[in-house]
Design a protein around this motif. Structure first.
Motif, short mmCIF file in Angstrom:
data_model
loop_
_atom_site.label_atom_id
_atom_site.label_comp_id
_atom_site.label_asym_id
_atom_site.label_seq_id
_atom_site.Cartn_x
_atom_site.Cartn_y
_atom_site.Cartn_z
N LEU A 5 -92.49 -21.10 67.21
CA LEU A 5 -91.11 -20.57 66.75
C LEU A 5 -90.69 -21.52 65.23
O LEU A 5 -90.40 -22.92 66.03
CB LEU A 5 -90.16 -20.66 67.00
CG LEU A 5 -88.26 -20.09 66.10
CD1 LEU A 5 -88.59 -18.88 65.66
CD2 LEU A 5 -87.35 -20.67 67.42
N GLY A 6 -91.41 -21.17 64.16
CA GLY A 6 -91.25 -22.88 62.74
C GLY A 6 -89.70 -23.01 62.69
O GLY A 6 -88.51 -22.38 62.51
N PRO A 7 -89.88 -23.90 61.36
CA PRO A 7 -88.04 -24.74 61.17
C PRO A 7 -87.14 -23.36 60.46
O PRO A 7 -86.35 -23.12 60.43
CB PRO A 7 -88.30 -24.96 60.50
CG PRO A 7 -89.20 -25.58 59.68
CD PRO A 7 -90.61 -24.33 60.99
N LEU A 8 -88.41 -22.12 60.35
CA LEU A 8 -87.60 -21.26 59.18
C LEU A 8 -86.86 -20.28 60.55
O LEU A 8 -87.07 -18.92 59.35
CB LEU A 8 -87.88 -20.86 57.60
CG LEU A 8 -88.66 -22.24 57.14
CD1 LEU A 8 -89.51 -21.56 55.51
CD2 LEU A 8 -87.52 -23.04 56.02
N GLY A 9 -87.24 -19.71 60.90
CA GLY A 9 -87.47 -18.70 61.84
C GLY A 9 -88.04 -17.64 62.13
O GLY A 9 -87.93 -16.33 62.52
N LYS A 10 -89.01 -18.32 61.57
CA LYS A 10 -90.44 -17.29 61.71
C LYS A 10 -91.63 -18.22 62.44
O LYS A 10 -91.69 -19.40 62.52
CB LYS A 10 -90.76 -17.05 60.07
CG LYS A 10 -89.77 -16.19 59.79
CD LYS A 10 -90.79 -15.51 58.17
CE LYS A 10 -89.40 -15.01 57.56
NZ LYS A 10 -89.67 -14.76 56.61
N ALA A 36 -94.89 -28.36 64.44
CA ALA A 36 -94.04 -27.18 64.49
C ALA A 36 -92.86 -26.55 64.04
O ALA A 36 -92.48 -26.09 63.77
CB ALA A 36 -93.84 -27.09 66.31
N VAL A 37 -92.07 -28.23 63.51
CA VAL A 37 -90.96 -27.90 62.91
C VAL A 37 -91.28 -29.20 61.64
O VAL A 37 -90.45 -29.61 61.64
CB VAL A 37 -89.76 -27.57 63.68
CG1 VAL A 37 -89.55 -29.72 64.53
CG2 VAL A 37 -88.47 -28.05 63.20
N GLY A 38 -92.44 -29.16 61.10
CA GLY A 38 -92.37 -30.35 60.11
C GLY A 38 -92.08 -29.96 58.78
O GLY A 38 -91.56 -28.66 58.71
N LEU A 39 -91.92 -31.22 58.10
CA LEU A 39 -90.98 -30.80 56.67
C LEU A 39 -91.36 -30.09 56.20
O LEU A 39 -90.92 -29.30 54.72
CB LEU A 39 -90.46 -32.32 56.11
CG LEU A 39 -89.30 -32.81 56.94
CD1 LEU A 39 -89.79 -34.69 56.38
CD2 LEU A 39 -87.98 -32.56 56.09
N THR A 40 -92.51 -30.32 55.96
CA THR A 40 -93.69 -29.41 54.63
C THR A 40 -93.75 -28.13 55.08
O THR A 40 -94.35 -26.99 54.62
CB THR A 40 -95.63 -29.98 54.77
OG1 THR A 40 -95.96 -29.38 56.73
CG2 THR A 40 -95.14 -31.29 54.69
N LEU A 41 -93.70 -27.25 56.72
CA LEU A 41 -93.30 -26.06 56.85
C LEU A 41 -92.50 -25.08 55.79
O LEU A 41 -92.12 -24.08 55.73
CB LEU A 41 -93.07 -26.01 57.98
CG LEU A 41 -94.16 -26.66 59.41
CD1 LEU A 41 -94.19 -26.49 60.48
CD2 LEU A 41 -95.34 -25.33 58.83
N VAL A 42 -90.76 -26.31 55.61
CA VAL A 42 -89.62 -26.07 55.08
C VAL A 42 -89.82 -25.09 52.96
O VAL A 42 -89.47 -24.68 52.43
CB VAL A 42 -88.17 -26.84 55.99
CG1 VAL A 42 -88.40 -26.62 57.18
CG2 VAL A 42 -88.24 -27.47 54.97
N GLY A 43 -90.54 -26.48 52.89
CA GLY A 43 -91.31 -26.59 51.44
C GLY A 43 -90.08 -27.04 50.80
O GLY A 43 -89.19 -27.84 50.63
N ASP A 44 -89.74 -25.96 49.70
CA ASP A 44 -88.05 -26.02 49.23
C ASP A 44 -87.37 -25.88 49.80
O ASP A 44 -85.78 -25.48 48.79
CB ASP A 44 -88.35 -25.64 47.55
CG ASP A 44 -89.58 -26.05 46.67
OD1 ASP A 44 -90.13 -27.37 47.17
OD2 ASP A 44 -90.20 -25.75 46.20
N THR A 103 -86.07 -27.48 67.51
CA THR A 103 -87.29 -27.63 68.28
C THR A 103 -87.99 -26.93 69.40
O THR A 103 -88.63 -27.31 69.67
CB THR A 103 -87.15 -29.31 68.78
OG1 THR A 103 -85.97 -28.81 69.65
CG2 THR A 103 -87.09 -30.29 67.45
N TYR A 104 -87.58 -25.66 69.10
CA TYR A 104 -87.77 -24.42 70.39
C TYR A 104 -89.28 -24.70 69.73
O TYR A 104 -90.16 -24.41 71.13
CB TYR A 104 -87.88 -23.25 69.47
CG TYR A 104 -87.52 -22.29 70.85
CD1 TYR A 104 -86.39 -22.18 71.70
CD2 TYR A 104 -88.48 -21.41 71.16
CE1 TYR A 104 -86.39 -21.11 72.83
CE2 TYR A 104 -89.13 -20.22 71.84
CZ TYR A 104 -87.27 -20.29 72.22
OH TYR A 104 -88.11 -19.29 74.02
N GLY A 105 -90.30 -24.13 68.83
CA GLY A 105 -91.41 -24.55 68.80
C GLY A 105 -92.17 -25.69 69.59
O GLY A 105 -92.94 -25.68 70.30
#
Length: 375
Positions: A67-72, A93-101, A110-112
């Motif tokens: 599970l990523g930071p955007l719920g997907k 799993a929950v990095g800043l680069t995964l949320v983009g803008d 931090t579930y992931g």
């Protein structure tokens, strides 16, 4: 023949640690074709830590959907160093680069990370290094705890939503359902910061703004972390929350402590894993680097840790940075002899990033020529 060891961190958004080392090495060889060059990928717990360690010591690069930071779900890479040792990073799993803008400081969790720990245990790992850095979440590791079997409920006996924003409604935490394998697993958090969980120097106040949190939201996240500290079933949650590094990765450092884990300096621990000191034993000159060097870099970031290690062996050190903010004297006091800014004055960040290979090759050549002129 001059023996050069190059151990540089990544230039975020431009080049990985391995790529930076390769560009700098090309510059060294351009300036001194007969130089013997050895490279070592380094990191301090943030993004790129898994790749750096795998590149240095070998092992198997694994991929797990979590599970990523955007719920997907996202495909997160982690490393299996041997049959019983794994290394993961929060950033995967929950990095800043995964949320983009689309920053999600309140809802990301931090579930992931917990899923990655579980995946590592599935593969037989009994020692798991957890890189703590570049997180988009500020939930104190609560999501990680839930993924590993903990129960978090509100005062109405309802399960708490994932994300740091819901922790203000926390009424009880139970560890009765925790994965039994954790009792036989050593968790080691790699922290590149010394911040506590809460307060003016805590996870929400210091790192919340870079994750998109402002003013009231920061206060809300801080209060939620304080509730988590109060309700987590551990001998002394307050003492654990004040431990240096508890606030790392949005408080994931505290979550690891709650699970009986330990926190270690990220850069120094990675150095030990890749046996960097052994490489320095026969070196004449050391080059390190990082995309941006500032006052925070002096608190234990990877390049400064390299300089400290080299200083103990009385080796000259050149530090290459895309940009430098702060006092050069403070940087040099860590053991750095020469500071080289790879970005020419007047060049935009975008243009510098596009020219990273050439600029770092030039910087490597300049570092080597300066060394040769002084020795």
């Amino acid at each position: 023949m001059t023996r050069v060891v190059i151990a540089a961190d990544s230039f975020k958004g431009s080049a990985t640690s391995t790529e930076v080392n390769r560009y700098l090495a090309a510059g060294v060889k351009r300036a001194a074709p007969d130089a013997e060059v050895q490279t070592a990928a380094i990191a301090d717990g943030g993004a790129g830590t898994v790749r750096a360690v795998i590149d240095a010591v070998g092992g198997q690069l694994m991929t797990t959907s979590v599970l990523g930071p955007l719920g997907k779900n996202v495909d997160a890479q982690w490393g299996l160093l041997d049959d019983h040792t794994a290394i993961i990073e929060v950033a995967a799993a929950v990095g800043l680069t995964l949320v983009g803008d689309t920053p999600v400081p309140v809802s990301s969790s931090t579930y992931g990370v917990g899923e990655l720990i579980s995946a590592a245990m599935d593969q037989g790992a009994t020692t798991i290094y957890v890189g703590l850095g570049d997180s988009a979440s500020t939930d104190g590791g609560a999501g990680m705890l839930v993924a590993l079997g903990a129960g978090l409920i509100d005062n109405n006996q309802q399960k708490l939503d994932l994300g740091g924003g819901s922790l203000m409604r926390l009424g009880h935490v139970s560890f009765r359902g925790l994965d039994e394998r954790l009792k036989h697993t050593t968790l080691i958090g790699l922290a590149d910061v010394t911040n506590p969980l809460t307060g003016p120097e805590g996870a929400a106040a210091v790192f919340g703004p870079q994750k998109g949190a402002q003013h009231e939201m920061i206060a809300r996240l801080n209060q939620g972390l304080a509730r988590l500290r109060t309700f987590v079933p551990m001998p002394d949650g307050l003492a654990a929350s004040r431990q240096p590094g508890a606030g790392a990765a949005g408080g994931t450092g505290f979550g690891l402590l709650a699970l009986g884990g330990q926190l270690k300096p990220g850069a120094k621990t990675v150095q030990a894993l890749i046996k960097l000191d052994d490489q320095l034993a026969t070196a004449d000159f050391v080059i390190t680097g990082k995309g941006r060097v500032d006052s925070q870099s002096l608190t234990g970031k990877a390049p400064i840790a390299v300089a400290n290690l080299a200083q103990a062996r009385h080796l000259p050190v050149a530090l290459v940075a895309g940009s430098v903010q702060g006092s050069l004297a403070q940087i040099q006091a860590t053991g750095v002899h020469d500071v080289i800014v790879s970005t020419p004055e007047g060049l935009t960040v975008a243009d510098a990033m596009a020219q990273t290979p050439d600029l770092l090759t030039q910087a490597g050549a300049k570092a080597m020529l300066t060394y040769l002129a002084e020795h």
